[in-house]
Write an enzyme that holds these catalytic residues in place. Sequence first.
Site, mmCIF file in Angstrom:
data_model
loop_
_atom_site.group_PDB
_atom_site.id
_atom_site.type_symbol
_atom_site.label_atom_id
_atom_site.label_comp_id
_atom_site.label_asym_id
_atom_site.label_seq_id
_atom_site.Cartn_x
_atom_site.Cartn_y
_atom_site.Cartn_z
ATOM 1 N N LYS A 257 0.844 -1.212 0.000
ATOM 2 C CA LYS A 257 0.000 0.000 0.000
ATOM 3 C C LYS A 257 0.875 1.256 0.000
ATOM 4 O O LYS A 257 0.673 2.191 -0.779
ATOM 5 C CB LYS A 257 -0.896 0.017 1.244
ATOM 6 N N ASN A 258 1.890 1.279 0.871
ATOM 7 C CA ASN A 258 2.670 2.501 1.065
ATOM 8 C C ASN A 258 3.656 2.787 -0.065
ATOM 9 O O ASN A 258 4.273 3.838 -0.085
ATOM 10 C CB ASN A 258 3.368 2.451 2.430
ATOM 11 N N ARG B 187 -4.816 10.219 4.857
ATOM 12 C CA ARG B 187 -3.816 11.288 4.895
ATOM 13 C C ARG B 187 -2.938 11.300 3.650
ATOM 14 O O ARG B 187 -2.472 12.324 3.185
ATOM 15 C CB ARG B 187 -2.885 11.090 6.077
ATOM 16 N N CYS C 191 -5.187 11.880 13.396
ATOM 17 C CA CYS C 191 -5.631 10.499 13.158
ATOM 18 C C CYS C 191 -5.904 9.834 14.500
ATOM 19 O O CYS C 191 -5.783 10.478 15.539
ATOM 20 C CB CYS C 191 -4.594 9.730 12.350
ATOM 21 N N ARG D 27 -0.647 14.376 13.492
ATOM 22 C CA ARG D 27 0.391 13.946 12.533
ATOM 23 C C ARG D 27 0.647 15.130 11.618
ATOM 24 O O ARG D 27 0.076 15.246 10.559
ATOM 25 C CB ARG D 27 -0.045 12.703 11.777
ATOM 26 N N ASP E 138 4.888 0.353 12.246
ATOM 27 C CA ASP E 138 3.706 -0.339 11.729
ATOM 28 C C ASP E 138 3.636 -1.801 12.151
ATOM 29 O O ASP E 138 2.681 -2.496 11.811
ATOM 30 C CB ASP E 138 3.657 -0.235 10.202
ATOM 31 N N ILE F 28 8.534 6.748 17.178
ATOM 32 C CA ILE F 28 8.049 7.511 16.024
ATOM 33 C C ILE F 28 6.686 8.129 16.312
ATOM 34 O O ILE F 28 6.465 9.324 16.098
ATOM 35 C CB ILE F 28 8.009 6.616 14.773
ATOM 36 N N ARG G 29 -8.416 -1.180 4.931
ATOM 37 C CA ARG G 29 -7.593 -0.115 4.353
ATOM 38 C C ARG G 29 -6.237 -0.626 3.905
ATOM 39 O O ARG G 29 -5.627 -0.072 2.999
ATOM 40 C CB ARG G 29 -7.371 1.007 5.387
HETATM 41 C C1 EPZ Z 1 4.188 6.677 6.617
HETATM 42 O O1 EPZ Z 1 3.375 7.694 7.201
HETATM 43 C C2 EPZ Z 1 3.290 5.447 6.512
HETATM 44 N N1 EPZ Z 1 2.141 5.777 5.699
HETATM 45 C C3 EPZ Z 1 2.820 5.037 7.903
HETATM 46 O O2 EPZ Z 1 2.126 3.801 7.778
HETATM 47 C C4 EPZ Z 1 4.019 4.788 8.799
HETATM 48 O O3 EPZ Z 1 3.559 4.573 10.111
HETATM 49 C C5 EPZ Z 1 4.957 6.011 8.798
HETATM 50 O O4 EPZ Z 1 5.316 6.360 7.453
HETATM 51 C C6 EPZ Z 1 6.243 5.754 9.565
HETATM 52 O O5 EPZ Z 1 6.903 4.651 9.075
HETATM 53 C C7 EPZ Z 1 2.272 5.743 4.348
HETATM 54 O O6 EPZ Z 1 3.326 5.470 3.789
HETATM 55 C C8 EPZ Z 1 1.051 6.082 3.546
HETATM 56 P P1 EPZ Z 1 6.244 10.015 8.545
HETATM 57 P P2 EPZ Z 1 3.851 9.220 7.182
HETATM 58 O O7 EPZ Z 1 6.099 11.307 7.821
HETATM 59 O O8 EPZ Z 1 4.542 9.506 5.911
HETATM 60 C C9 EPZ Z 1 6.785 13.262 11.981
HETATM 61 C C10 EPZ Z 1 0.317 2.304 7.877
HETATM 62 O O9 EPZ Z 1 -0.056 1.699 8.890
HETATM 63 N N2 EPZ Z 1 6.486 14.277 10.939
HETATM 64 O O10 EPZ Z 1 7.376 9.134 8.207
HETATM 65 O O11 EPZ Z 1 2.688 10.049 7.553
HETATM 66 C C11 EPZ Z 1 5.570 12.406 12.329
HETATM 67 O O12 EPZ Z 1 4.725 13.046 13.246
HETATM 68 C C12 EPZ Z 1 0.701 3.788 8.001
HETATM 69 O O13 EPZ Z 1 0.426 1.803 6.757
HETATM 70 C C13 EPZ Z 1 6.535 15.618 11.262
HETATM 71 O O14 EPZ Z 1 6.822 15.980 12.409
HETATM 72 O O15 EPZ Z 1 4.888 9.194 8.414
HETATM 73 C C14 EPZ Z 1 6.208 11.132 12.860
HETATM 74 O O16 EPZ Z 1 6.522 11.280 14.204
HETATM 75 C C15 EPZ Z 1 0.302 4.372 9.319
HETATM 76 N N3 EPZ Z 1 6.254 16.528 10.297
HETATM 77 C C16 EPZ Z 1 7.488 11.039 12.027
HETATM 78 O O17 EPZ Z 1 7.730 12.328 11.472
HETATM 79 C C17 EPZ Z 1 5.938 16.168 9.002
HETATM 80 O O18 EPZ Z 1 5.689 17.034 8.153
HETATM 81 C C18 EPZ Z 1 7.415 10.020 10.903
HETATM 82 O O19 EPZ Z 1 6.262 10.303 10.128
HETATM 83 C C19 EPZ Z 1 5.881 14.799 8.700
HETATM 84 C C20 EPZ Z 1 6.163 13.859 9.678
#
Ligand code: EPZ
Length: 416
Positions: free
Chosen positions: A22-23, A92, A116, A121, A304, A326, A396
Amino acid sequence: MDRLRITGGRRLEGDVAISGAKNAALPIMAATLLAPGVHRLRNVPRLRDTQTFARVLELLGARLSFEGNEMTIDTSQVASVEAPYELVKTMRASIYVLAPLLARFGEARVSLPGGCAWGPRPVNLHLAGLQAMGAKLDIEHGYIVGRGVKLRGATFSFDVVSVGATAQLMLAAVLAEGTAVLENVAIEPDVTALGEALNDCGARIEGLGTRRLTIRGVSALRPIDATIIPDRIEAATFAAAAAMTGGRIRLRGVVPEHFEASLHKLEEAGCAVERGAETVAVAGPPRPAPVNVATQPYPGFPTDMQAQMIAVCALASGTSVIEDTIYLDRFTHVPELARMGARIELRGNVAVVKGVPRLSGAQVMATDLRASASLVIAALAAEGETVIDRIYHLDRGYEALEKKLAALGARVERLS
Ligand code: EPZ
């Protein structure tokens, strides 16, 4: 609302084919907006999220067909630059259309995702990175609005490693004027897969798989023709199901190294793991051993898989400590597992899991995608019947889960 009824106590046995990721599929679907034309994606998982993203693209004017796991996306007629709140609030990742719309049309109106199930997030890194590349963005009525934007390459260093923001800036930089240098980027296989799909259609991205990307903007891209990589989180979830039920499962069509961190922890818990070229066989122990885990960006242990690992440790022969570095408050599955007899104490972003000899079936509720996966594997090991409510969360991100589980010997049925 659909529910899942699982009668536990059976060891899972057999082969399971792992679906596309998916990702990886979502950002590649967004990338099709960058090049007007007909794009072909294979091994696309049939999930609520890929169907939602298809609807976002159709709203923008794309024409799609989705037969089996093959998706054709014609973006030649795309004319709208708006991704509405109604869709973005359900997923998202819809925010991935922002950079491609700015790159192609110089403007975009994309709803802010909001929070969420487990808290805020933010997307500040997405916005800061795009602004560093010359995008003037305003927040109006809950929407990110860009007008008259001309993206140009810049150097941007991420404060924290972000999968989404890395993908967003890659999508912005490939057609931008000049060269972008992105530092402290995410190196998840999904990010590398996006980069490879873009390079295959004419982009110039160097450094994939490292924490520093150099992207020379080009004037145009060809349509994408790509096969989506296997889903390492789905694979690791089935491996955890083998650990919980003392079963033996062979995962087919996987890239073992993509989920090595999860396999390593499952081996620590007593699983026997055989890694092949595109297969992994996992045999669960009579009872898992306790393990300590701290989630990290790839190649570390994925957040995840945190919920699924807590479920495995709930049956362990001792105490495990599981920390999520994270998402500090991604523990909505804990009270539900407690309903099944798990003994878990939360201390901030750390779960202390005192293993119990058995879990018992109960009525429980899914709260998000991976939380629901942890309830499913707990139910497979529990005594008696479990009914999981709100499994739209599961749909999902897991393709045909109950069919795959039933083929491994599980007693599972969907109650519509
Ligand atoms: C991706 O989400 C995945 N989703 C998530 O999987 C996964 O949990 C996450 O990466 C971490 O591995 C998809 O790929 C669609 P991040 P994403 O930006 O991109 C902070 C699932 O179950 N951050 O890597 O939203 C954030 O708060 C989903 O399949 C900021 O502070 O995650 C977090 O603590 C759930 N500012 C950290 O970075 C930003 O602008 C990592 O988030 C962006 C992120």
